[in-house]
Write a protein that holds these residues in place. Structure first.
Motif, PDB file in Angstrom:
ATOM      1  N   ARG A 244       0.843  -1.187   0.000  1.00  0.00           N
ATOM      2  CA  ARG A 244       0.000   0.000   0.000  1.00  0.00           C
ATOM      3  C   ARG A 244       0.885   1.246   0.000  1.00  0.00           C
ATOM      4  O   ARG A 244       0.678   2.179  -0.776  1.00  0.00           O
ATOM      5  N   ASN A 245       1.898   1.251   0.870  1.00  0.00           N
ATOM      6  CA  ASN A 245       2.788   2.406   0.935  1.00  0.00           C
ATOM      7  C   ASN A 245       3.442   2.679  -0.405  1.00  0.00           C
ATOM      8  O   ASN A 245       3.545   3.830  -0.846  1.00  0.00           O
ATOM      9  N   MET A 248       0.865   4.110  -2.792  1.00  0.00           N
ATOM     10  CA  MET A 248       0.535   5.485  -2.418  1.00  0.00           C
ATOM     11  C   MET A 248       1.614   6.439  -2.908  1.00  0.00           C
ATOM     12  O   MET A 248       1.326   7.521  -3.402  1.00  0.00           O
ATOM     13  N   ALA A 267      -6.569   4.193  -5.217  1.00  0.00           N
ATOM     14  CA  ALA A 267      -5.458   4.133  -4.276  1.00  0.00           C
ATOM     15  C   ALA A 267      -5.895   4.596  -2.893  1.00  0.00           C
ATOM     16  O   ALA A 267      -5.513   4.019  -1.877  1.00  0.00           O
ATOM     17  N   GLN A 268      -6.727   5.633  -2.889  1.00  0.00           N
ATOM     18  CA  GLN A 268      -7.199   6.126  -1.597  1.00  0.00           C
ATOM     19  C   GLN A 268      -8.055   5.080  -0.889  1.00  0.00           C
ATOM     20  O   GLN A 268      -7.976   4.902   0.321  1.00  0.00           O
ATOM     21  N   ASP A 271      -5.900   2.495   0.491  1.00  0.00           N
ATOM     22  CA  ASP A 271      -5.269   3.015   1.697  1.00  0.00           C
ATOM     23  C   ASP A 271      -6.184   2.823   2.899  1.00  0.00           C
ATOM     24  O   ASP A 271      -5.799   2.299   3.946  1.00  0.00           O
ATOM     25  N   SER A 275      -5.741   0.131   5.973  1.00  0.00           N
ATOM     26  CA  SER A 275      -5.595   0.604   7.345  1.00  0.00           C
ATOM     27  C   SER A 275      -6.602  -0.073   8.253  1.00  0.00           C
ATOM     28  O   SER A 275      -6.271  -0.508   9.364  1.00  0.00           O
ATOM     29  N   GLN A 575       5.315   6.804   9.514  1.00  0.00           N
ATOM     30  CA  GLN A 575       4.790   5.691   8.733  1.00  0.00           C
ATOM     31  C   GLN A 575       4.568   4.512   9.648  1.00  0.00           C
ATOM     32  O   GLN A 575       5.193   4.409  10.691  1.00  0.00           O
TER      33      GLN A 575
END
Lengths: 775, 160
Positions: A244-245, A248, A267-268, A271, A275, A575
């Motif tokens: 994911r990182n 992003m 992508a959002q 994310d 999470s 992060q």
């Protein structure tokens, strides 16, 4: 009874793990008979089983492990050699423990007569007594075949009474037979020993159906999930978070510019989902500490009874959640600490009453979250730990030498109880006091990334503070940059970020004896350069820091009770990182806690703040509040100065506004007072030595060291020889040396130091100015 | 436990071969997990000199050791990028950085001979013996010893 069953089930799980370890250790011990480490490990395992079996009223198991422990204790202290015979007896002990555990699993008690404990105990005692030839032919069984022990013991029993042995206990289980251990057919254990291979397959069959329909499985809304599956999930989520990182980062950089709104939205969403998934998976592993605490009242009650103590147990913070694996790991140490508090901490009721304390001792358990960690405190209001007693015992046991002890701080002396082989109990009790306790506690806590701290006030109690991370796998961290590499600092260690430039930098950073410190809200914070710590661009940081034109970025970090500022080149962002271990080749580097993989797939090292503090020999700066403070001890930061031919004086740091050096030729006179021009004003000077009745040192060559004190907008410069240090410690002021300008003397850093009466020193100068007189 | 296996002159043995500073070296294939091209390294300041850095091997963090340094040979010329021989040793995965990769060869009919006594000590330390092949001499590297840098704590860091 339900409660008990649960405790027993946990005990079994734990003990089986321990026994596997024991098997490995014993085999290893045969290869390496002299290994004290292995012996200690075996000893601890047996000790743990013994301790728990004691609470659970598993008398036979306790008797067996107690005897085994006696033997191990002799071996460990090298009062006995490990012969084949001894090893054999030990292996037999382990086998029998295992057999007993299986009986307990089946029936809930250890009273099954098919497992003969007496014979093994007798054997142990015989070996312990130094007896040589064993009783008539106990078949010196193939000793080094410890591997199949698990199957080996039960078959013995089954073989002897094939029909009844397993049917009976299963039926008779619920009715607890308080009957004492009945020694079964005397031939049982020894004779069966050589029968190591009586068709294990045949044995497995009758055992299985019995294990399966065990009355487990409470039907409710929850599902039992194998912990390995959860661990696997956590791993996968970790990988997902990394991916994911990466995504992003790419979408931010490229797609946004290209205007691919769809991809950005996807992508959002990713994310968000990642999470939430991560949080949920972590939550599946979270359990409230109340699970451990619900067992405590019983344990405390039994122990109090056993030891003749009266205890008022208070518990706080049941809902504090932490990762399951950590909770598991915490269980043993916590029980141990509670046991210690009762045994060593709380006094017997009569003694308490005589001391004017309530007869019932207070045992307080408290759990809470603090900066991403779980803190568990176990406090008692007992006799406390006397550093003198600990020190003497440590010396007599050879844990430290007298010289080492003399150099230790009282707090460090207290920590000696965590060293292996240390115990101050004058007699070995069934509960604690063989010197394994605290050593085990510390090792198990440190294994899960935690720390233990002891605070004690003699006569009024002890607090043991255990800090453990919330979870191990994924942690939030601040990513910083230094010389083209990135490093992660765990959020748990992070206090704040400070950025200084220009005048701010020159005003707030001072260099004391080459060591840079930052003045931060009235406190002085030691500064450490990360570059220097990492061995780049070496020294020169201390000297150059103030004159640097670049802004200074300080990451204020804390580990245990050491707080310092880490000067770094760049600060990136925070992060979630997945902690991964680093190889054996790098283990000796204390400043790394592990490594992680960044969004771009490159590796970044995780800094170990505690390790850096040790590496840079930063000692504790903050004082930790003792549990029950007798009075507000005079603990404050002091600036220690040298004046008058090497004599020492100290000023409260709060009175210090700046440290300056003036060229001698800048000193002018105004009336009877020496002054320098300073910051568009006139700074009157006081010679500290003269002001407190000491002879002046010969005048310095070029520069005058001056402590600038400021009050109500007026400044005064106090002339000293040099600044020695900043200390923050408990200062016990004595009347010795009291005179005008000196409040008295105290021992600071092992040296007698005059505590300056600042008011008396500066008043003549400030008072001579009209404005200040009326204070 | 694996350390002893390479010292015995076993008949069937496959060797993963590579070159370091002109030396022809080999590690028993059972120790070698894979061979990779150059990977980006993350420098570990203050690490033993032989540790050139860490690489990301599909999510696993692997220490990369410079075999030249470990063998006591001169450093690699600046522009040449090393290759990774990923070996397993005592439950850990470690990358050995070498100059170039050779073939996997069968050494069935060759007997392991003792390392010539005049080789430099750094090489002696890591090499368990030699196999004189037809065209060249293969130095057999012990994986466990190659990844052990504890005796080489020349901590000078690795300035980037």
């Amino acid at each position: 009874m339900d409660d008990d069953a649960e405790i027993v089930a946990e005990f079994l799980v734990e003990s089986h793990e321990n026994l596997d370890q024991l098997d490995r250790d014993l085999v290893a011990l045969e290869q390496e008979p002299g290994s004290r480490e292995l012996l200690s490990s075996i000893f601890r395992t047996i000790h743990t089983i013994k301790g728990t079996s004691g609470f659970l009223a598993l008398g036979r198991l306790e008797a067996l492990t107690h005897a085994g422990e006696n033997l191990l204790s002799r071996l460990r202290d090298r009062k006995m050699d490990l012969t084949t015979e001894v090893t054999e007896v030990l292996l037999r002990t382990v086998d029998t423990v295992r057999a007993l555990l299986e009986v307990i699993e089946r029936s809930g008690t250890d009273q099954d007569p098919t497992v003969d404990v007496q014979v093994v105990v007798a054997e142990l005692e015989r070996v312990l007594a130094g007896g040589s030839a064993p009783a008539p032919a106990p078949a010196p069984a193939p000793a080094p075949v410890p591997a199949p022990v698990a199957v080996e013991v039960v078959p013995e029993a089954l073989e002897l009474e094939p029909a009844t042995s397993y049917a009976e206990p299963a039926g008779a289980a619920p009715t607890v037979e308080p009957a004492p251990a009945v020694p079964p057919a005397p031939a049982a254990a020894p004779a069966a020993a050589p029968a190591a291979a009586p068709a294990p397959a045949a044995v497995a069959e009758p055992l299985d159906p019995e294990a399966d329909p065990a009355p487990r499985g409470v039907v409710d809304s929850s599902v039992r999930v194998d912990i390995e599956l959860l661990d696997g999930l956590v791993q996968l989520v970790g990988e997902l978070v990394l991916t994911r990182n990466q995504i992003m980062q790419r979408t931010d950089a490229t797609t946004a510019a290209a205007g691919d709104a769809e991809l950005v939205r996807a992508a959002q969403r990713l994310d968000l989902v990642a999470s939430e998934l991560q949080e949920s998976v972590m939550r599946t592993r979270m359990q409230p500490i109340g699970q451990v605490w619900s067992k405590m009242p019983r344990i405390v009650r039994d122990l109090a009874h056993l030891l003749g103590r009266e205890v008022a147990l208070e518990m706080e913070g049941h809902d504090t959640e932490l990762d399951r694996s950590l909770l598991e790991a915490l269980r043993g140490p916590l029980t141990h600490l509670v046991r210690n508090a009762l045994d060593h901490g709380l006094e017997p009721p009569e003694q308490r009453v005589a001391l004017g304390k309530p007869a019932a001792g207070r045992l307080h358990l408290r759990a809470f979250h603090e900066s991403g960690q779980v803190v568990v405190e176990i406090s008692d209001d007992g006799r406390g730990i006397d550093p003198a007693v600990i020190g003497a015992a440590a010396v007599s046991r050879g844990v430290v030498t007298r010289e080492q002890l003399a150099r230790m701080e009282p707090r460090d002396v207290l920590h000696l109880i965590f060293r292996p082989g240390f115990s101050t109990a004058e007699q070995v009790t069934n509960v604690s006091g063989r010197g394994v306790g605290m050593d085990v506690v510390r090792t198990s806590i440190e294994r899960i990334g935690g720390s233990v701290d002891m605070l004690s006030v003699v006569g009024s109690g002890t607090t043991c503070r255990v800090r453990i991370p919330l979870t191990l796998a994924i942690i939030p961290a601040l990513v910083i940059g230094e010389a083209d590499e990135r490093y992660a600092i765990p959020q748990a260690n992070l206090v704040e970020l400070v950025r200084l430039e220009g005048q701010d930098l020159r005003d707030n950073v001072e260099v004391l004896a080459g060591a840079p410190v930052l003045r931060l809200r009235g406190r002085l914070l030691p500064l450490v350069s990360l570059a220097e710590t990492l061995g780049r661009d070496g020294a020169g940081f201390g000297a150059g820091v103030r004159s640097a034109t670049d802004p200074l970025t300080v990451v204020v970090v804390q580990s245990d009770d050491v707080r310092f500022g880490l000067c770094v080149q760049d600060v990136h962002d925070t992060q979630e990182i997945v902690v991964k271990p680093i190889g054996r080749q790098l283990k000796q580097l204390a400043m790394y806690a592990g490594a992680t993989i960044m969004g771009d797939g490159r590796v970044a090292l995780i800094l170990d703040v505690g390790g850096i503090a040790r590496e840079r020999a930063l000692t504790s700066v903050e004082t930790v509040e003792p549990v029950a403070r007798v009075d507000e001890a005079d603990s404050r930061a002091l600036l220690v100065l040298e004046i008058s031919h090497g004599r020492r004086a100290a000023l409260p740091l709060t009175a210090v506004s700046r440290l300056e050096e003036f060229d001698l030729d800048r000193v002018e006179r105004s009336g009877a007072v020496e002054v320098v021009q300073y910051r568009d004003g006139i700074l009157p000077l006081v010679r500290l030595a003269a002001a407190i009745g000491l002879p002046e040192s010969p005048p310095p060559e070029e520069q005058l060291s001056v402590v600038v004190h400021e009050e109500e907008g007026r400044r005064v410069g106090i002339v000293i020889d040099r600044v020695l240090d900043v200390v923050e410690e408990h200062v016990v002021l004595t009347e010795v040396g009291r005179r005008p300008g000196v409040l008295g003397s105290a021992v600071v850093q092992d040296r007698v130091t005059d505590l300056v009466d600042l008011d008396a020193v500066v008043r003549p100068v400030l008072g001579s100015r009209e404005l200040v007189g009326a204070r | 436990m694996t350390a002893t296996t390479t010292t015995t002159p076993v008949a069937t043995r496959q060797m993963c071969t590579f070159w370091v500073d002109g030396l022809f070296l080999g590690i028993s294939v059972e120790h070698v997990q894979e061979v990779l091209r150059y990977q980006q390294l993350t420098v570990v300041p203050r690490a033993p000199a032989a540790v050139l850095g860490l690489i990301n091997l599909r999510g696993q963090i692997v220490t990369a050791l410079d075999l030249r340094c470990r063998l006591g040979l001169p450093p690699r010329a600046g522009e040449d990028l090393p290759m990774n021989v990923i070996v397993r040793s005592r439950g850990e995965v470690v990358s050995l950085l070498v100059d170039d990769i050779g073939d996997v060869i069968d050494t069935d009919d060759h007997l392991l001979q003792p390392t010539p006594a005049n080789l430099p000590p750094g090489v002696q330390d890591v090499v368990t013996g030699v196999l004189p092949l037809a065209g060249s001499i293969l130095l057999v590297v012990d994986a466990d010893r190659a990844v052990d840098v504890s005796s080489h704590l020349t901590t000078g860091g690795t300035p980037s």
